[in-house]
Design an enzyme around this catalytic site. Structure first.
Site, PDB file in Angstrom:
ATOM      1  N   LYS A  12       0.818  -1.229   0.000  1.00  0.00           N
ATOM      2  CA  LYS A  12       0.000   0.000   0.000  1.00  0.00           C
ATOM      3  C   LYS A  12       0.850   1.277   0.000  1.00  0.00           C
ATOM      4  O   LYS A  12       0.486   2.252  -0.645  1.00  0.00           O
ATOM      5  CB  LYS A  12      -0.938   0.014   1.209  1.00  0.00           C
ATOM      6  CG  LYS A  12      -2.085  -0.983   1.122  1.00  0.00           C
ATOM      7  CD  LYS A  12      -3.025  -0.771   2.301  1.00  0.00           C
ATOM      8  CE  LYS A  12      -4.175  -1.752   2.292  1.00  0.00           C
ATOM      9  NZ  LYS A  12      -5.199  -1.425   3.290  1.00  0.00           N
TER      10      LYS A  12
ATOM     11  N   ASP B 190      -9.858   3.280   2.504  1.00  0.00           N
ATOM     12  CA  ASP B 190     -10.024   2.711   3.846  1.00  0.00           C
ATOM     13  C   ASP B 190     -10.753   3.676   4.797  1.00  0.00           C
ATOM     14  O   ASP B 190     -11.594   3.254   5.593  1.00  0.00           O
ATOM     15  CB  ASP B 190      -8.667   2.328   4.447  1.00  0.00           C
ATOM     16  CG  ASP B 190      -8.109   1.048   3.833  1.00  0.00           C
ATOM     17  OD1 ASP B 190      -8.903   0.236   3.325  1.00  0.00           O
ATOM     18  OD2 ASP B 190      -6.877   0.865   3.858  1.00  0.00           O
TER      19      ASP B 190
END
Ligand code: ATR
Length: 277
Positions: free
Chosen positions: A65, A101
């Site tokens: 990520k 997220d």
């Protein structure tokens, strides 16, 4: 056929194909969403060939990520603020990145506990890793006036707070129960509780009765922290909803339909989690 995938290392346990597969089927889209195991050192090469390999974009998971953020042509403000990207898409030959997220966490919190912001109370966060950064960003965007970070390793919490500014405060790990007592929301962003392992040691005695206790761990669906909170009469929010909601913006980018997180989808993915245990 429109194609997308999730990349990580390892990737076998990803639940994203089940989520996107459900939506592709539900909306009758001629598309596919697959898992791609990308070996360490191969991320840059994989992303460069994304279009050549027929993909419109991908999700990025552990451990890529942070690296992905620096390998795209353009990262949006959210991904830049969080310091990590989990959703990539191609547009006119350029690779874009965002991080969904924070959106996923806040969307599910709003769905399960619409009144979480009723009291002007702080938010308490356990952990200071990548997941904590996303959730801090989400709460700051929602306008909370104080976020308290408690992390086993204090230095990491200090670094996170420095990065996000004055609304983010650090408390010692040893003070975690006291610092969360008057909170509007307490969130566990650590892996403690995953597969029933570890203990966060929160003492819920004296907590404000409206404190919402949420966990981003979703295996098991009800963690020890959530069970304990529930037994003290507190409302809890599980981690599975965040996983489902964070998938929404990516699906829309790649497949052109904004999908709905339905009870049926929740039940289907939850059943897979119970089975896997
Ligand atoms: P992620 O990106 O999923 O947040 P991470 O960056 O590795 O993962 O962060 C893991 C978090 O869980 C950290 O806050 C870590 O605390 P440390 O900074 O002290 O390592 C926390 N964590 C992991 N195991 C823990 C444990 N047994 N007790 C308390 N915190 C723990």
């Amino acid at each position: 056929m429109r194609r997308a995938c999730v990349i990580g290392w390892p990737i076998e346990h990803s639940r994203s194909p089940a989520i996107h597969g459900y939506w592709l089927n539900r909306y009758g889209i001629d598309g596919s969403y697959t898992k791609e195991a990308v070996q360490p050192g191969r991320l840059e090469g994989f992303l460069r060939l994304l279009a050549t390999n027929g993909y419109r974009g991908c999700n990025v998971t552990i451990p890529y990520k942070e690296d992905a953020l620096h390998l795209v042509d353009e990262a949006d403000e959210t991904a830049t603020a969080i310091g990590a990207a989990n959703t990539l898409w191609l547009e006119d030959g350029r690779l874009f990145a965002t991080n969904t997220d924070a959106y996923g966490y806040m969307a599910y919190l709003a769905a399960r506990a619409p009144n979480w912001q009723r009291r002007d109370a702080p938010v308490a966060i356990l952990g200071a890793g990548g997941a904590a950064r996303a959730i801090v960003h989400g709460f700051l965007e929602a306008g909370v006036s104080e976020i308290r970070i408690m992390n086993r390793t204090r230095d990491r919490a200090d670094a996170l707070a420095l990065n996000f500014g004055r609304r983010v405060k650090v408390k010692d790990w040893s003070e975690r129960s006291a610092a969360a007592r008057d909170a509007a929301v307490l969130v566990n962003t650590t892996a403690v509780g995953l597969k029933g392992e570890g203990e966060l040691g929160i003492d819920f005695a004296g907590f404000h009765p409206e404190c919402i206790v949420s966990d981003i761990v979703y295996v098991p669906l009800e963690t020890a922290l959530m069970r304990d909170a529930r037994q003290h009469g507190l409302k809890t929010v599980d981690g599975l909803g965040m996983l489902l909601h964070q998938a929404v913006p990516g699906f829309e980018k790649w497949f052109g339909v904004r999908p709905e997180v339905t009870p049926e989808l929740y039940e289907r993915i939850a059943a897979g989690i119970v089975e896997a245990r």
